[in-house]
Enzyme design. Structure first.
Site, short mmCIF file in Angstrom:
data_model
loop_
_atom_site.label_atom_id
_atom_site.label_comp_id
_atom_site.label_asym_id
_atom_site.label_seq_id
_atom_site.Cartn_x
_atom_site.Cartn_y
_atom_site.Cartn_z
N SER A 167 46.29 43.00 36.96
CA SER A 167 45.27 43.91 37.41
C SER A 167 45.88 45.31 37.43
O SER A 167 45.07 46.36 37.73
CB SER A 167 44.67 43.76 38.76
OG SER A 167 43.86 42.62 38.58
N LYS B 256 44.02 48.07 35.56
CA LYS B 256 42.71 48.71 35.99
C LYS B 256 43.21 50.36 36.34
O LYS B 256 42.08 50.97 36.59
CB LYS B 256 42.45 48.13 37.40
CG LYS B 256 41.79 46.77 36.92
CD LYS B 256 41.31 46.25 38.45
CE LYS B 256 40.54 44.89 38.21
NZ LYS B 256 41.38 43.77 38.29
N SER C 46 40.46 45.21 44.07
CA SER C 46 40.69 44.86 42.48
C SER C 46 39.77 44.02 42.23
O SER C 46 40.20 43.03 41.29
CB SER C 46 42.25 44.08 42.64
OG SER C 46 42.57 44.07 41.36
#
Length: 385
Positions: A59, A62, A119
């Site tokens: 993640s 991101k 997230s």
């Protein structure tokens, strides 16, 4: 005796010419596949371990999604109050998610909030689709931005960081995109929020709790972000940032064995940076450092201002001779655009150039009309008579 003296001299030369981060590498022994500590303001690397190794980022990907989102906000392509319809594709994302339903709507602001705090993969894809029309097009934008930032060991395949063998980022590249994200003031509204909640579903009848996955915001003084990530393939990752006084640091941990290790090692890196370095302010964005005469303009002079903040990174206790040189022309011809480059500030340490910052015009200047030119000519004539 001569051989021994030569040996001592050579050893001293080697000792004083080894980069300072080499000693950090020996001292810190960071438990991760890859790690890096960078000064936010100058981009100088304080510590590195396999910084350019291509690794699955989970993640942490991101960060780029958020960066493109912030750019879309600032160009007014999107607005925080915009309502985003959730597609079947976005709602079907696995991994960390909000359990958004196909057909429900969420504001852009809530999507940002759920990406930074929870997230959420479904929110990431929904934002990507809203900005670019499809995740595929958005991914092309991600890779184009990565290339523009000099992220040479990065390739994105999706907007969320879900596992894919062709989806990879290096620790150095993570630091680059993290520094770029932190330049956007509005993102700080969410990066350090620890808990919040959202209403989800077509009828907004379900409450989803948002708990920040970055526990440093509660446990480490001065934390300003940024993003966690974890999958079986990536291990446990963390891009963290913290600021104390003028010094702002970015640490990156990739491929740790446990969540606890990534946080412990991040704090170890940040502790090392704050204990051993100082950030010296040279000038702030907008500071006026001089004036330049304008020929044939509707004003006679323009002010030369710093285009951005200027800092230098120094080891604590080190004395250095810091000098500044301002380079400006004697005059400029109109027209001149606002923020047009008109000179430079050169910063040197012990005679070596360490930074070069553009000086830009604080205002725009049009060509002078006949009346203005006549008045200037008459004024000069009277003054010099």
């Amino acid at each position: 005796m001569n051989k021994r003296l030569i040996y001592i001299i050579l050893l001293s030369i080697i000792w004083f010419t080894i980069p300072s981060n080499a000693f950090a590498e020996d001292q810190l022994d960071i438990k991760a596949k890859s790690a890096l500590l960078m000064d936010y303001h100058t981009g100088e690397i304080i510590y590195e371990k396999n910084p350019h190794e291509k690794l699955p980022p989970a993640s942490i990907s991101k960060i780029m999604t958020l960066l493109l989102g912030m750019e879309a906000l600032e160009t007014r392509k999107i607005n925080l109050s915009d309502e985003v319809r959730i597609s079947a594709y976005a709602a079907g994302m696995g991994g960390s998610q909000l359990w958004l339903e196909e057909g429900e709507t969420q504001t852009v602001e809530d999507l940002f909030k759920s990406i930074t705090i929870r997230s959420a993969n479904d929110a990431s894809v929904a934002l990507a689709e809203y900005i670019a029309g499809s995740e595929e097009v958005f991914v092309r934008m991600m890779n184009e931005k990565a290339k523009a930032l000099g992220m040479n060991n990065t390739n994105f395949v999706n907007a969320s960081g879900l596992p894919n063998e062709n989806h990879y980022v290096s620790a150095y590249d993570v630091a680059l995109m993290s520094a770029e994200l932190l330049k956007h003031e509005e993102i700080h509204n969410w990066l350090t929020v620890y808990m919040d909640e959202m209403l989800v579903g077509k009828n907004k009848d379900k409450i989803q709790s948002l708990v920040n996955t970055n526990r440093l915001i509660k446990e480490y003084e001065g934390t300003t972000g940024i993003k966690t990530g974890s999958t079986k393939e990536a291990g446990y990752c963390l891009a963290a940032s913290a600021k104390r006084d003028n010094l702002q640091l970015i640490s990156v941990i990739m491929g740790s064995e446990t969540s606890k290790i990534r946080f412990d090692e991040s704090m170890k890196l940040l502790d090392y940076g704050f204990a051993n370095y100082d950030s010296i302010t040279i000038g702030k964005k907008g500071d006026v450092l001089g004036k330049v005469q304008v020929h044939k303009g509707n004003i006679s002079y323009i002010e030369a201002a710093l285009e951005k903040d200027s800092y230098i990174l120094l080891p604590k206790g080190k004395e250095a001779n810091i000098s500044k040189e301002i380079l400006l022309p004697e005059y400029m011809e109109s027209p001149i655009e606002k923020r047009q480059e008109i000179g430079h500030l050169i910063v040197k340490i012990d005679g070596d150039e360490v930074d070069k910052i553009k000086l830009v015009s604080k205002v725009s200047v049009d060509k002078a009309g006949f009346k203005e030119m006549f008045k200037k000519t008459l004024k000069n004539f009277l003054i010099n008579k």
